[in-house]
Design a protein around this motif. Sequence first.
Motif, PDB file in Angstrom:
ATOM      1  N   ARG A  16       0.723  -0.795   0.001  1.00 26.76           N
ATOM      2  CA  ARG A  16       0.607   0.342   0.279  1.00 26.76           C
ATOM      3  C   ARG A  16       0.368   1.539   0.037  1.00 26.76           C
ATOM      4  NH1 ARG A  16      -1.851   3.477   4.058  1.00 26.76           N
ATOM      5  NH2 ARG A  16      -4.713   4.554   2.969  1.00 26.76           N
ATOM      6  N   LYS A  17       2.088   0.620   1.123  1.00 28.36           N
ATOM      7  CA  LYS A  17       2.809   2.747   0.882  1.00 28.36           C
ATOM      8  C   LYS A  17       3.405   2.709  -0.774  1.00 28.36           C
ATOM      9  CE  LYS A  17       6.192   4.942   3.652  1.00 28.36           C
ATOM     10  NZ  LYS A  17       7.538   4.740   4.522  1.00 28.36           N
ATOM     11  N   GLU A  18       3.985   2.471  -1.103  1.00 29.53           N
ATOM     12  CA  GLU A  18       4.802   1.881  -2.089  1.00 29.53           C
ATOM     13  C   GLU A  18       3.798   2.999  -3.107  1.00 29.53           C
ATOM     14  OE1 GLU A  18       7.063  -1.111  -3.570  1.00 29.53           O
ATOM     15  OE2 GLU A  18       6.424  -2.533  -2.611  1.00 29.53           O
ATOM     16  N   THR A  19       2.526   2.406  -3.575  1.00 25.64           N
ATOM     17  CA  THR A  19       1.638   2.140  -4.451  1.00 25.64           C
ATOM     18  C   THR A  19       0.931   3.017  -4.126  1.00 25.64           C
ATOM     19  OG1 THR A  19       0.972  -0.221  -4.965  1.00 25.64           O
ATOM     20  CG2 THR A  19      -0.705   1.198  -4.892  1.00 25.64           C
ATOM     21  N   LEU A  20       0.789   3.971  -2.876  1.00 25.97           N
ATOM     22  CA  LEU A  20      -0.055   5.769  -2.882  1.00 25.97           C
ATOM     23  C   LEU A  20       1.834   6.002  -3.455  1.00 25.97           C
ATOM     24  CD1 LEU A  20      -2.252   4.484   0.250  1.00 25.97           C
ATOM     25  CD2 LEU A  20      -2.779   4.819  -2.126  1.00 25.97           C
ATOM     26  N   GLU A  21       2.301   6.189  -2.734  1.00 28.08           N
ATOM     27  CA  GLU A  21       3.948   7.168  -3.118  1.00 28.08           C
ATOM     28  C   GLU A  21       3.921   7.115  -4.421  1.00 28.08           C
ATOM     29  OE1 GLU A  21       6.577   5.389  -1.154  1.00 28.08           O
ATOM     30  OE2 GLU A  21       6.580   6.288   0.592  1.00 28.08           O
ATOM     31  N   ALA A  22       3.764   6.108  -5.299  1.00 27.30           N
ATOM     32  CA  ALA A  22       3.605   5.956  -6.999  1.00 27.30           C
ATOM     33  C   ALA A  22       2.739   6.893  -7.389  1.00 27.30           C
ATOM     34  CB  ALA A  22       3.645   4.829  -7.335  1.00 27.30           C
ATOM     35  N   ILE A  23       1.446   6.540  -7.241  1.00 30.78           N
ATOM     36  CA  ILE A  23       0.061   7.282  -7.642  1.00 30.78           C
ATOM     37  C   ILE A  23       0.555   9.166  -7.306  1.00 30.78           C
ATOM     38  CG2 ILE A  23      -2.152   7.998  -6.685  1.00 30.78           C
ATOM     39  CD1 ILE A  23      -2.350   4.854  -6.638  1.00 30.78           C
ATOM     40  N   GLU A  24       1.070   9.346  -6.054  1.00 27.77           N
ATOM     41  CA  GLU A  24       1.117  10.467  -5.584  1.00 27.77           C
ATOM     42  C   GLU A  24       2.321  11.536  -6.108  1.00 27.77           C
ATOM     43  OE1 GLU A  24       2.513  13.045  -1.714  1.00 27.77           O
ATOM     44  OE2 GLU A  24       0.463  11.844  -1.495  1.00 27.77           O
ATOM     45  N   GLY A  25       3.183  10.719  -6.372  1.00 25.50           N
ATOM     46  CA  GLY A  25       4.230  11.693  -7.488  1.00 25.50           C
ATOM     47  C   GLY A  25       3.813  11.483  -7.889  1.00 25.50           C
ATOM     48  N   VAL A  26       2.399  11.138  -9.083  1.00 27.72           N
ATOM     49  CA  VAL A  26       2.416  11.065 -10.625  1.00 27.72           C
ATOM     50  C   VAL A  26       1.687  12.617 -10.598  1.00 27.72           C
ATOM     51  CG1 VAL A  26       0.635  10.337 -12.360  1.00 27.72           C
ATOM     52  CG2 VAL A  26       2.117   9.076 -11.260  1.00 27.72           C
ATOM     53  N   LEU A  27       0.334  12.011  -9.339  1.00 25.06           N
ATOM     54  CA  LEU A  27      -0.380  13.537  -9.493  1.00 25.06           C
ATOM     55  C   LEU A  27       0.358  14.974  -9.420  1.00 25.06           C
ATOM     56  CD1 LEU A  27      -3.182  11.845  -7.415  1.00 25.06           C
ATOM     57  CD2 LEU A  27      -3.645  12.157 -10.055  1.00 25.06           C
ATOM     58  N   GLU A  28       1.243  14.606  -8.193  1.00 24.64           N
ATOM     59  CA  GLU A  28       2.364  15.758  -8.503  1.00 24.64           C
ATOM     60  C   GLU A  28       2.612  16.302  -9.258  1.00 24.64           C
ATOM     61  OE1 GLU A  28       3.588  15.412  -4.471  1.00 24.64           O
ATOM     62  OE2 GLU A  28       2.376  15.653  -3.083  1.00 24.64           O
ATOM     63  N   SER A  29       3.104  15.605 -10.236  1.00 27.04           N
ATOM     64  CA  SER A  29       4.088  15.759 -11.758  1.00 27.04           C
ATOM     65  C   SER A  29       3.690  16.859 -12.209  1.00 27.04           C
ATOM     66  CB  SER A  29       4.521  14.292 -12.245  1.00 27.04           C
ATOM     67  OG  SER A  29       3.271  14.048 -13.132  1.00 27.04           O
ATOM     68  N   GLY A  30       2.617  17.106 -12.457  1.00 30.39           N
ATOM     69  CA  GLY A  30       1.832  17.767 -13.439  1.00 30.39           C
ATOM     70  C   GLY A  30       2.179  16.822 -14.901  1.00 30.39           C
ATOM     71  N   GLN A  31       2.620  16.176 -15.088  1.00 33.03           N
ATOM     72  CA  GLN A  31       1.679  14.970 -16.380  1.00 33.03           C
ATOM     73  C   GLN A  31       1.109  13.772 -16.009  1.00 33.03           C
ATOM     74  OE1 GLN A  31       5.945  15.096 -18.526  1.00 33.03           O
ATOM     75  NE2 GLN A  31       5.345  14.505 -20.118  1.00 33.03           N
ATOM     76  N   LEU A  32       0.268  13.358 -17.078  1.00 30.06           N
ATOM     77  CA  LEU A  32      -0.514  12.451 -16.901  1.00 30.06           C
ATOM     78  C   LEU A  32      -0.530  11.492 -17.373  1.00 30.06           C
ATOM     79  CD1 LEU A  32      -3.971  13.769 -15.551  1.00 30.06           C
ATOM     80  CD2 LEU A  32      -1.885  13.645 -13.442  1.00 30.06           C
ATOM     81  N   ILE A  33      -0.147  11.583 -18.965  1.00 33.56           N
ATOM     82  CA  ILE A  33      -0.784  11.072 -20.066  1.00 33.56           C
ATOM     83  C   ILE A  33       0.883  10.986 -20.830  1.00 33.56           C
ATOM     84  CG2 ILE A  33      -1.798  10.779 -21.829  1.00 33.56           C
ATOM     85  CD1 ILE A  33      -3.419  10.381 -20.032  1.00 33.56           C
ATOM     86  N   LEU A  34       1.549   9.733 -21.039  1.00 35.45           N
ATOM     87  CA  LEU A  34       2.822   9.277 -21.858  1.00 35.45           C
ATOM     88  C   LEU A  34       3.605  10.577 -21.468  1.00 35.45           C
ATOM     89  CD1 LEU A  34       2.095   9.281 -25.523  1.00 35.45           C
ATOM     90  CD2 LEU A  34       1.546   7.006 -24.006  1.00 35.45           C
ATOM     91  N   GLY A  35       4.422  10.545 -19.649  1.00 36.91           N
ATOM     92  CA  GLY A  35       4.756  11.302 -19.301  1.00 36.91           C
ATOM     93  C   GLY A  35       6.347   9.875 -18.773  1.00 36.91           C
ATOM     94  N   PRO A  36       7.085  10.373 -18.309  1.00 43.74           N
ATOM     95  CA  PRO A  36       8.395   9.450 -17.842  1.00 43.74           C
ATOM     96  C   PRO A  36       8.171   8.830 -17.292  1.00 43.74           C
ATOM     97  CG  PRO A  36       7.754  11.582 -16.357  1.00 43.74           C
ATOM     98  CD  PRO A  36       7.232  11.567 -16.849  1.00 43.74           C
ATOM     99  N   ASN A  37       6.795   8.159 -15.910  1.00 47.31           N
ATOM    100  CA  ASN A  37       6.830   6.836 -15.989  1.00 47.31           C
ATOM    101  C   ASN A  37       6.951   5.546 -16.919  1.00 47.31           C
ATOM    102  OD1 ASN A  37       6.413   6.791 -12.937  1.00 47.31           O
ATOM    103  ND2 ASN A  37       5.763   8.521 -12.989  1.00 47.31           N
ATOM    104  N   VAL A  38       5.929   6.187 -18.746  1.00 45.50           N
ATOM    105  CA  VAL A  38       5.265   5.135 -19.568  1.00 45.50           C
ATOM    106  C   VAL A  38       6.668   5.026 -19.588  1.00 45.50           C
ATOM    107  CG1 VAL A  38       4.573   5.363 -21.800  1.00 45.50           C
ATOM    108  CG2 VAL A  38       2.814   6.307 -19.630  1.00 45.50           C
ATOM    109  N   ARG A  39       7.728   5.862 -20.244  1.00 43.75           N
ATOM    110  CA  ARG A  39       8.890   5.886 -20.183  1.00 43.75           C
ATOM    111  C   ARG A  39       9.736   4.384 -20.011  1.00 43.75           C
ATOM    112  NH1 ARG A  39       8.374  11.143 -21.734  1.00 43.75           N
ATOM    113  NH2 ARG A  39       9.389  12.415 -19.764  1.00 43.75           N
ATOM    114  N   GLU A  40       9.805   4.950 -18.539  1.00 44.42           N
ATOM    115  CA  GLU A  40      11.089   4.357 -17.606  1.00 44.42           C
ATOM    116  C   GLU A  40      10.238   2.997 -17.798  1.00 44.42           C
ATOM    117  OE1 GLU A  40      13.738   5.422 -16.786  1.00 44.42           O
ATOM    118  OE2 GLU A  40      13.257   6.853 -17.730  1.00 44.42           O
ATOM    119  N   PHE A  41       8.948   2.356 -17.943  1.00 45.38           N
ATOM    120  CA  PHE A  41       8.290   1.054 -17.411  1.00 45.38           C
ATOM    121  C   PHE A  41       8.692   0.965 -18.875  1.00 45.38           C
ATOM    122  CE2 PHE A  41       4.573  -1.400 -17.672  1.00 45.38           C
ATOM    123  CZ  PHE A  41       5.278  -2.570 -16.835  1.00 45.38           C
ATOM    124  N   GLU A  42       8.307   1.412 -19.940  1.00 49.00           N
ATOM    125  CA  GLU A  42       8.456   0.444 -21.127  1.00 49.00           C
ATOM    126  C   GLU A  42       9.943   0.445 -21.724  1.00 49.00           C
ATOM    127  OE1 GLU A  42       5.274   2.819 -24.023  1.00 49.00           O
ATOM    128  OE2 GLU A  42       7.420   4.440 -23.964  1.00 49.00           O
TER     129      GLU A  42
END
Length: 368
Positions: A16-42
Amino acid sequence: MSIYVWGYLKEYALERKETLEAIEGVLESGQLILGPNVREFESEFAAWCGARHGVGVDNGTNAIFLALKAVGVEPGDEVITVANTAVPTVSAIVSAGAVPRFVDIRPDTCLMDTDLLEGAVTSKTKCIVPVHLYGQCVDMDAVRDVASKHAIRIVEDCAQAHGARYKERVAGSMGHASAFSFYPTKILGTYGDGGMVLTSDEQVEDKLRRLRFYGMESTYYANEHGYNSRLDELHAAILRKKLKHLDAYLARRRELAGRYDRLLADTGLGLPVCAEGNYHAYYLYVVRHPARDAIMAELKENDVFVNISYPWPIHTMAGYAWLGGKEGDLPHTEKAAQEIFSLPMFPSLSNEDQDRVCSILKKIMGSL
């Protein structure tokens, strides 16, 4: 308490902790579509599987569909696959404008009978879609031999095979492209939907990136007809965290499978067979028995809820009657559909719950 074939709540509590941290990091990043997490996960998932490129998409069905389009499947082409798969495999083939052609399965593993491939090839055959079912790989040497001989493309359906291996090659690294699902139940699943296509062909990668984004290479200009099929940042961020646990997930699944093998050895149930050269990832633990329906009914009475993957071969479904298939065409596929069922299998399944399932099964089998 009831025991289900799959559940995620215990796993979520642990992560739970790391999942919510991941979600919060995205929401605070200002980028929701085709951003750094998609590129890194790919990049990370492709490397984990031994492929050069990954292209994140919105679900596993579109992963197959876009992979077929990217390797050159066109309307009217034929695609060889199996009928004992989830509907999305065939739905994607049809959505690409192609005609699915089914071959039967091996009765011991329920995997594509590759001895039948040569006879299924016609002048219209463009692609083979081997389905790595239940967590183990099809005989890819045989698939590649036929594909090479006839200049046919290969798209691996890896929706159930994250981490499975065939002769030390990881599922998803053996075709011209491969399709993965990250649906919640999968070996690597998110809390929603997602998918990815892997390839080591740069031209295929380039086409995939256009196809998933309206055919565009830059915003507002379409180089070709495309689609809206993007993996979003939230799910990519969650999957990056979960990818770090994938080896542990696989180890636990194999541990549970080994316990089932031992506990159910003398019950009369047909237990899973791992094909030679395979490393089985045990997405599902599938057993079989002619009295399947009666066994499942008694399990339900004891609050154990199992599943059938899959009860209806696709060539017998009304939605695909136009293909001309009928009962009797694929005897091993049809017999398996009448006998198979899946026992609870997920990493957070406790030994105690597994023991209870096996104890109930033993009593049921002893009364047959």
